[in-house]
Motif scaffolding. Sequence first.
Motif, PDB file in Angstrom:
ATOM      1  N   SER A  80       0.856  -1.190   0.000  1.00 26.71           N
ATOM      2  CA  SER A  80       0.000   0.000   0.000  1.00 26.71           C
ATOM      3  C   SER A  80       0.889   1.236   0.000  1.00 26.71           C
ATOM      4  N   ARG A  81       0.604   2.165  -0.906  1.00 28.55           N
ATOM      5  CA  ARG A  81       1.370   3.420  -0.938  1.00 28.55           C
ATOM      6  C   ARG A  81       1.144   4.215   0.354  1.00 28.55           C
ATOM      7  N   ALA A  82      -0.084   4.263   0.826  1.00 31.23           N
ATOM      8  CA  ALA A  82      -0.394   5.002   2.053  1.00 31.23           C
ATOM      9  C   ALA A  82       0.368   4.414   3.241  1.00 31.23           C
ATOM     10  N   ARG A  83       0.410   3.089   3.333  1.00 30.78           N
ATOM     11  CA  ARG A  83       1.136   2.424   4.418  1.00 30.78           C
ATOM     12  C   ARG A  83       2.635   2.702   4.293  1.00 30.78           C
ATOM     13  N   VAL A  85       4.104   5.303   2.982  1.00 29.16           N
ATOM     14  CA  VAL A  85       4.340   6.687   3.410  1.00 29.16           C
ATOM     15  C   VAL A  85       4.261   6.783   4.935  1.00 29.16           C
ATOM     16  N   ALA A  86       3.273   6.122   5.543  1.00 28.09           N
ATOM     17  CA  ALA A  86       3.131   6.142   7.005  1.00 28.09           C
ATOM     18  C   ALA A  86       4.355   5.521   7.678  1.00 28.09           C
ATOM     19  N   ILE A 142      -4.008   0.429   7.964  1.00 17.44           N
ATOM     20  CA  ILE A 142      -4.244   1.237   6.756  1.00 17.44           C
ATOM     21  C   ILE A 142      -4.448   0.293   5.574  1.00 17.44           C
TER      22      ILE A 142
END
Length: 143
Positions: A80-83, A85-86, A142
């Motif tokens: 996941s891109r969001a994960r 980044v997080a 996420i």
Amino acid sequence: MPIELPLDDQEASTDVPLTTQLVRFVVTGAGSGVLDYGITYLLQFVFGLPPWLSKAFGFLCGTTTAYLINRRWTFRAEPSRARFVAVALLYLVTFGVQVGIYTALSHAWEDTFIYSLMAYVVAQGTATVINFAVQRAVIFKIR
């Protein structure tokens, strides 16, 4: 997409029991910690780099390895891109914590192997607690 690490062929799932996650996190962390400290020690004591720079390189290698293994094996989470980044933001925070603690203790204590190891353990232990708590509670939830 973030780099894949095919540790097993089972479908990824965040439904891994806390005990299993904790054991896997510790095993992964131990291996990544050995890599981190080995690089830190080599750069500081063999190549003569300053403690902060040595720890920075060790941290980057160790945490990259830990993320790749933890995402796939410990938390069994899909890419996941969001994960990603997080995790990068979390690692930025723990980078500051680890390098700060290691550098402060390196300046406060004698410049020997045993004190370097103790400084590493304190810095790594602090970051490990932060990492597990945030990864379990936030990051690997996420989608």
